[in-house]
Design a protein around this motif. Structure first.
Motif, short mmCIF file in Angstrom:
data_model
loop_
_atom_site.label_atom_id
_atom_site.label_comp_id
_atom_site.label_asym_id
_atom_site.label_seq_id
_atom_site.Cartn_x
_atom_site.Cartn_y
_atom_site.Cartn_z
N ARG A 396 50.26 44.75 39.48
CA ARG A 396 49.00 44.13 39.88
C ARG A 396 48.84 42.73 39.31
N SER A 397 48.00 41.96 39.98
CA SER A 397 47.67 40.61 39.52
C SER A 397 46.45 40.71 38.58
N THR A 398 46.15 39.60 37.90
CA THR A 398 44.98 39.57 37.03
C THR A 398 43.73 39.93 37.81
N ARG A 399 43.66 39.41 39.03
CA ARG A 399 42.48 39.67 39.85
C ARG A 399 42.32 41.16 40.14
N GLU A 400 43.45 41.78 40.46
CA GLU A 400 43.40 43.22 40.74
C GLU A 400 43.01 44.01 39.49
N PHE A 401 43.55 43.60 38.33
CA PHE A 401 43.16 44.28 37.09
C PHE A 401 41.67 44.10 36.83
N THR A 402 41.18 42.88 37.05
CA THR A 402 39.76 42.61 36.81
C THR A 402 38.91 43.54 37.67
N SER A 403 39.31 43.69 38.92
CA SER A 403 38.55 44.53 39.84
C SER A 403 38.59 46.00 39.40
N LEU A 404 39.80 46.47 39.06
CA LEU A 404 39.94 47.87 38.62
C LEU A 404 39.08 48.13 37.39
N LEU A 405 39.13 47.19 36.46
CA LEU A 405 38.41 47.38 35.21
C LEU A 405 36.91 47.36 35.44
N SER A 406 36.48 46.44 36.29
CA SER A 406 35.04 46.37 36.51
C SER A 406 34.57 47.64 37.23
N SER A 407 35.41 48.21 38.06
CA SER A 407 35.06 49.48 38.70
C SER A 407 34.99 50.62 37.69
N SER A 408 35.52 50.41 36.53
CA SER A 408 35.55 51.46 35.50
C SER A 408 34.60 51.13 34.36
N ASN A 409 33.69 50.18 34.61
CA ASN A 409 32.73 49.76 33.59
C ASN A 409 33.41 49.16 32.36
N LEU A 410 34.48 48.43 32.65
CA LEU A 410 35.25 47.77 31.59
C LEU A 410 35.42 46.32 31.98
N GLU A 411 35.80 45.48 31.02
CA GLU A 411 36.15 44.11 31.42
C GLU A 411 37.39 43.64 30.70
N LEU A 412 38.10 42.76 31.41
CA LEU A 412 39.34 42.22 30.85
C LEU A 412 38.98 41.23 29.73
N SER A 413 39.42 41.52 28.52
CA SER A 413 39.04 40.65 27.40
C SER A 413 40.17 39.71 27.00
N ARG A 414 41.42 40.11 27.26
CA ARG A 414 42.54 39.27 26.86
C ARG A 414 43.78 39.64 27.66
N HIS A 415 44.59 38.62 27.94
CA HIS A 415 45.88 38.86 28.59
C HIS A 415 46.96 38.30 27.67
N VAL A 416 47.81 39.18 27.15
CA VAL A 416 48.84 38.74 26.21
C VAL A 416 50.22 38.99 26.81
N PRO A 417 50.91 37.94 27.28
CA PRO A 417 52.26 38.17 27.81
C PRO A 417 53.19 38.65 26.70
N LEU A 418 53.99 39.66 27.01
CA LEU A 418 54.90 40.22 25.99
C LEU A 418 56.32 39.76 26.23
N CYS A 419 56.55 38.48 26.24
CA CYS A 419 57.91 37.99 26.41
C CYS A 419 58.53 38.39 27.74
N GLY A 420 58.02 37.87 28.80
CA GLY A 420 58.73 38.03 30.07
C GLY A 420 58.21 39.07 31.00
N LEU A 421 58.86 40.23 30.99
CA LEU A 421 58.62 41.20 32.05
C LEU A 421 57.25 41.91 31.94
N PHE A 422 56.85 42.25 30.73
CA PHE A 422 55.62 43.02 30.57
C PHE A 422 54.52 42.21 29.87
N ASP A 423 53.30 42.68 30.04
CA ASP A 423 52.13 42.00 29.47
C ASP A 423 51.21 43.05 28.86
N ILE A 424 50.34 42.60 27.96
CA ILE A 424 49.25 43.47 27.51
C ILE A 424 47.98 42.99 28.19
N VAL A 425 47.31 43.90 28.89
CA VAL A 425 45.99 43.60 29.43
C VAL A 425 45.00 44.34 28.54
#
Ligand SMILES: C[S@@+](CC[C@H](N)C(=O)[O-])C[C@H]1O[C@@H](n2cnc3c(N)ncnc32)[C@H](O)[C@@H]1O
Length: 499
Positions: A396-425
């Motif tokens: 998913r893109s950041t936008r898609e994560f934002t939407s999923l999270l807001s649908s779950s009463n959550l919000e994206l607070s930080r995006h931390v790339p983990l060296c390339g392939l994976f990220d922490i949302v």
């Protein structure tokens, strides 16, 4: 003229980036390891952030240049023959050719010597098969021509190189790429052969090819499940040092603020190998691993084997139902990308319902946007793998994560790339004082762990939750943008037919 200038600039940045990597060989190795999730990088990841960044930019540019510099017909041939590279590599891993070359070491081995060695070798991880000498010699020449290994043309000797060393095996095969290679070359590869039919969105390509979904397939082929588990463990082994490097400060700060160490819940944490890695990096932390009941025995054995019984607890639970487990951080490592939006919101809502107001959710998976050509290709590959294997799953893109999270009463607070392939949302509750509404009113299925930070008795919490749900009506769930969009889309999906 503009083109020449742009090219000059690109070459300059690549040169500077590569210089940064070359001047710090360990950094280059770490970067490569981290990018490809290979063997765990050395614990002292002290490379300056700017050097890593330049290295990443250089890699992206180099990748773009390599692709752009090739004439289209060449690229076409490479794309058509790519499957052969995967299968040749897998065949050599199965035949333990790379292990033979590893044993030969700096002396190298001719094809004949290698065959002699393979014949005398005791069977190990992967069952050895009889080989025809002439045929194997041709395979080795193909491999050397593709730089899988080096060949000295004068002596006819083959040598392991920095590429083939990644496909050597060890006792438990953790850190070796072989389990991951075999997973891709075998059951997943069959799935890709049915991709065009998989596009009908009735059954995933994997299921069309293998006759079963992934879970049933592994139930019927336990030895393949063993290999899959090993592949997962290899990725996990690489995760904790990356987490320490990019997110360690957060856990340290938590300890300072709260006067105690973090308690992490690993939701869908398998047998606990990710939790184990994390707890080794964060010696005061404790963890609760939540996964389906059928993992319990294996997980408890594993936790005992790695001597972390006093710090890791396994709790059987189902994230498709309400959870009641209170932690400081809820880790969902490679979980949400396996599911469609409805189920993703369902899982996140269940986590949200059980989390205390100070807690955070950490989703670890690829976030699609990147300006880096190389990472873009890798991340798109993960997305396609999910399409082939699960169909319902996606990167998913950041936008898609934002939407999923807001649908779950959550919000994206930080995006931390983990060296390339994976990220922490990283996500936090939108309103820490209110609990999210979920469609279920059933009692929680998971016991609150001993390490819980809750002060309210469980029954009282359940009562309050139920009252709140009744008061606020169920439409809240359906009105969420991600769920509404998906339900609209899925109403046009044809009903599944037999594969
Ligand atoms: C892709 S694996 C990830 C495992 C682990 N997080 C890791 O990174 O190695 C997905 C995990 O989710 C678990 N799982 C699947 N459905 C689940 C459910 N409904 N409730 C809890 N765990 C589930 C599986 O058993 C599996 O361990």
């Amino acid at each position: 003229m503009k083109g020449l200038l742009a090219l000059g600039l690109v070459v300059l940045v690549v040169a500077v980036g590569l210089q940064a990597l070359v001047q710090q060989p360990s950094l280059g190795q770490q970067a490569t390891n981290a990018l490809l999730s290979l063997k765990a990088p050395p614990p002292e990841l002290h490379a300056p952030g700017w050097a890593l960044k330049i290295g990443e930019i250089a890699l992206g540019l180099m990748d773009w240049l390599t692709v752009a510099a090739k004439p289209a017909p060449l690229r076409a041939f490479e794309a058509m023959f790519g499957f052969g590279l995967t299968q040749a590599l897998a065949a050599m891993a199965r035949l333990e050719v790379f292990d033979g070359l590893a044993e030969a070491g700096a002396n190298g081995a001719t094809c004949g010597e290698l065959i002699g060695w393979l014949r005398n070798r005791k069977p190990s991880q992967i069952r050895r098969q009889p080989v025809n000498a002439q045929l194997l010699c041709r395979l080795l020449d193909f491999a050397a021509a593709n730089q899988f290994m080096n060949k000295d043309q004068a002596t006819g000797k083959f040598y392991l190189n920095d590429f083939s060393v990644l496909f050597t095996q060890n006792d438990d095969n953790v850190g070796s790429l072989v389990p991951m290679l075999l997973y891709h070359a075998d059951e997943v590869n069959y799935g890709w052969t049915r991709l065009s039919e998989g596009m009908r969105q009735v059954y995933p390509a994997f299921e069309l090819a293998n006759g079963e979904n992934l879970e049933n397939y592994y139930n019927m082929n336990p030895e393949k499940r063993g290999n899959f588990d090993l592949a997962q463990r290899s990725i996990s082994a690489d995760f904790a040092p990356k987490m320490l490097a990019k997110y360690g400060d957060e856990f340290k700060q938590f300890a300072q603020v709260h006067g105690r160490s973090v308690h992490i819940c690993d939701i869908g944490g398998g047998i606990g190998s990710v939790a184990e890695g994390l707890l080794r990096e964060f010696p005061d932390a404790t963890a609760t691993v939540i996964d389906l009941a059928h993992k319990e025995t294996q997980a408890n054995n594993y936790i005992e084997q790695v001597q972390l019984k006093d710090r890791i607890r396994f709790v059987a639970g189902d994230f498709s139902k309400p959870l009641s487990v209170e932690c400081d951080y809820y880790l969902l490592n490679h979980i949400i990308h396996d599911w469609n939006d409805t189920m993703a919101v369902n899982i996140l809502s269940h986590v949200r319902t059980s989390m205390p107001s100070h807690a955070k959710i950490l989703l670890v998976e690829p976030v699609l946007e990147t300006r880096n050509a190389y990472f873009e290709r890798l991340k798109r590959f993960v997305d396609m793998q999910l399409l082939v294997v699960f169909q319902r799953g996606k990167a998913r893109s950041t936008r898609e994560f934002t939407s999923l999270l807001s649908s779950s009463n959550l919000e994206l607070s930080r995006h931390v790339p983990l060296c390339g392939l994976f990220d922490i949302v990283e996500a936090v509750p939108v309103d820490a004082t209110s609990k999210v509404i979920t469609p279920e009113t059933a009692a929680p299925v998971v016991e609150t762990p001993a390490a819980s930070t809750s002060s309210k008795p469980r029954k009282q919490k359940q009562r309050e939750q139920k009252q709140q749900q009744e008061a606020e009506a169920a439409e809240t769930h359906k009105a969420t943008p991600a769920v509404a969009a998906e339900e609209a889309a899925s109403s046009e999906t044809p009903a599944p037919a037999s594969p």
